[in-house]
Design a protein around this motif. Structure first.
Motif, PDB file in Angstrom:
ATOM      1  N   SER A 244      50.250  51.190   7.239  1.00  0.00           N
ATOM      2  CA  SER A 244      51.678  51.161   7.485  1.00  0.00           C
ATOM      3  C   SER A 244      51.984  49.992   8.415  1.00  0.00           C
ATOM      4  O   SER A 244      51.152  49.615   9.240  1.00  0.00           O
ATOM      5  N   ALA A 245      53.168  49.414   8.283  1.00  0.00           N
ATOM      6  CA  ALA A 245      53.578  48.301   9.132  1.00  0.00           C
ATOM      7  C   ALA A 245      54.989  48.550   9.617  1.00  0.00           C
ATOM      8  O   ALA A 245      55.882  48.832   8.821  1.00  0.00           O
ATOM      9  N   GLY A 246      55.200  48.478  10.920  1.00  0.00           N
ATOM     10  CA  GLY A 246      56.512  48.725  11.499  1.00  0.00           C
ATOM     11  C   GLY A 246      56.965  47.562  12.358  1.00  0.00           C
ATOM     12  O   GLY A 246      56.176  46.996  13.113  1.00  0.00           O
ATOM     13  N   GLY A 247      58.240  47.202  12.235  1.00  0.00           N
ATOM     14  CA  GLY A 247      58.815  46.172  13.082  1.00  0.00           C
ATOM     15  C   GLY A 247      59.511  46.779  14.285  1.00  0.00           C
ATOM     16  O   GLY A 247      59.624  47.997  14.417  1.00  0.00           O
ATOM     17  N   VAL A 248      59.958  45.924  15.182  1.00  0.00           N
ATOM     18  CA  VAL A 248      60.630  46.383  16.389  1.00  0.00           C
ATOM     19  C   VAL A 248      61.961  47.032  16.026  1.00  0.00           C
ATOM     20  O   VAL A 248      62.730  46.531  15.221  1.00  0.00           O
TER      21      VAL A 248
END
Length: 438
Positions: A244-248
């Protein structure tokens, strides 16, 4: 003790027959050599501190930071090797410990990247690195680059083709763009699981502490940066899988504090696979500016994008051809946060190719199969260059499949796009000129 036992054996050997003496002394020498060579330590620091280690010894660590943290391994002590803090480690006596492994699979925990909630900067783990060493990996890097960012780029740059980088942990923190290379794989440890890969991944705007994460999550912790880009040369045979990849995500909204794209295309991309990824809180998940062909987007969860999910427009200079988007879910693409932290939809008073879409698609021979394009301003935006595109089993509720023709002559051109199956709430076909776009 082993020393007392050895002395007892030697004393008893004095009274033995010569042939038995030789046999016993041989066994003694082998056992002594074995016990001398096999050194076991609770962590890497303990092994480095043992000044009695000699060339040819085998060193086993039970962890990188502490026993059982997943970063343990077996090393051979030698005089050669350039220390990098992972598979080549400098000992305090000046010798080098070289990690034994298959040469292809790299577990970040063996490089001190533990995947926990703590953010460690590069010199926290690798104090021996100079500023020149950091900038040799990426000119943007400095002492405040996270160790996660540095070592990912180091492995991508320096390890051979078909390298697999394993994200065997929970939260990995990225604060500069990672430049991808061909013939590499970055793989998490979780299978496809939407219950775990949900929209709950976020960072409060002021504290930069991850409030929720699960296994194999990459967090972009600074605004305005792309998490990945496609590097300088043609990118091919790359795979990103199972993470999974999450941004600010800031409490004051995304206007001043918002990550760039998950992947920004800066070179030609060919034969690349993205599978089982959850991508949330970026500008766009995939942003295309150059040729993109023979790529598979499979089992992706793309949600809470400020602009678009997959942005793959085409023109007379750069096309998107023969790409497959299948079994993907898009939600809340083209949404923003106001200052109160409330989600609102991007206003689309005119057709907006550049934002508000789950998928923007041009080129030829592309397919969108069994995807859910729901709860966004526009599900699918087809360009006039979308000849031979096939849309099958695609579900859109609360979003339209919109076909906009730019500079398209209905009398002489044939769009040749098939749309069938699934559920489409509305279909808009409109010929527009460039002035109609924001």
């Amino acid at each position: 003790s082993s020393k007392a036992l050895s002395q007892k054996i030697i004393m008893s050997a004095i009274t033995m027959k010569p042939s038995n003496k030789l046999l016993l002394i041989g066994v003694l020498l082998l056992s002594t050599l074995y016990s001398y060579a096999q050194q076991v330590y609770p962590n890497l620091k303990a092994a480095q501190s043992d000044k009695s280690l000699r060339e040819g010894m085998s060193v086993t660590t039970l962890g990188y930071w502490k026993t059982g943290d997943g970063g343990g391994g077996t090393y051979i002590v030698s005089k050669t090797g350039k220390p990098n803090g992972g598979d080549v480690v400098k000992l305090n006596n000046g010798l080098i410990a070289n990690l034994l492994y298959d040469g292809q699979t790299f577990n970040l925990k063996q490089w001190g990247i533990s995947g926990d909630v703590e953010i460690r900067y590069v010199k926290d783990i690798y104090p021996f690195l100079t500023d020149s060493d950091l900038k040799a990996i990426n000119p943007e890097f400095n002492a405040k680059t996270t160790a996660d960012t540095y070592i990912l780029q180091y492995l991508i740059n320096n390890k051979p083709n078909n390298t697999i980088i394993v994200l065997d942990g929970k939260a990995y923190y990225i604060n500069h763009t990672i430049h991808l290379k061909s013939f590499k794989t970055i793989r998490g440890t979780k299978g496809f699981d939407k219950d775990r890969f949900g929209s709950r991944i976020q960072l409060p705007g002021k504290t930069d502490v991850c409030t929720y994460y699960t296994n194999s999550v990459l967090m972009m912790i600074v605004p305005d940066k792309d998490m990945f880009d496609s590097g300088d040369n043609t990118l091919q045979n790359l795979q990103l899988e199972n993470f999974s990849a999450g941004g600010v995500m800031g409490k004051d909204g995304f206007t001043k504090k918002y990550s760039g794209n998950f992947l920004n295309q800066t070179s030609v991309i060919s034969n690349v696979k993205f599978k089982n990824l959850c991508i949330s809180h970026f500008a766009s998940a995939f942003y295309k500016t150059k040729e993109w062909i023979w790529t598979t987007f499979e089992e992706l969860d793309i949600l809470n994008m400020r602009y678009n999910g997959i942005y793959m427009p085409s023109n007379d200079k750069a096309q998107a051809n023969c790409n497959s988007i299948r079994f993907c879910r898009f939600s809340k693409c083209g949404v923003d946060y106001d200052k109160a932290g409330k989600l609102h939809t991007v206003s689309l008073s005119r057709p907006a190719e550049s934002r508000g879409n789950c998928i923007v698609l041009g080129g030829s021979g592309n397919s969108v199969l069994d995807c859910d394009l729901s709860h966004s301003p526009v599900g699918l935006f087809l360009q006039s260059y979308s000849n031979g595109t096939t849309i099958v089993g695609t579900y859109c509720e609360g979003a339209g499949i919109s076909t906009y023709y730019m500079d398209y002559d209905e009398k002489s051109d044939n769009l040749d796009t098939e749309i069938h199956g699934g559920y489409i709430s509305k279909k808009v076909t409109k010929k527009t000129a460039k002035k109609d776009f924001k």
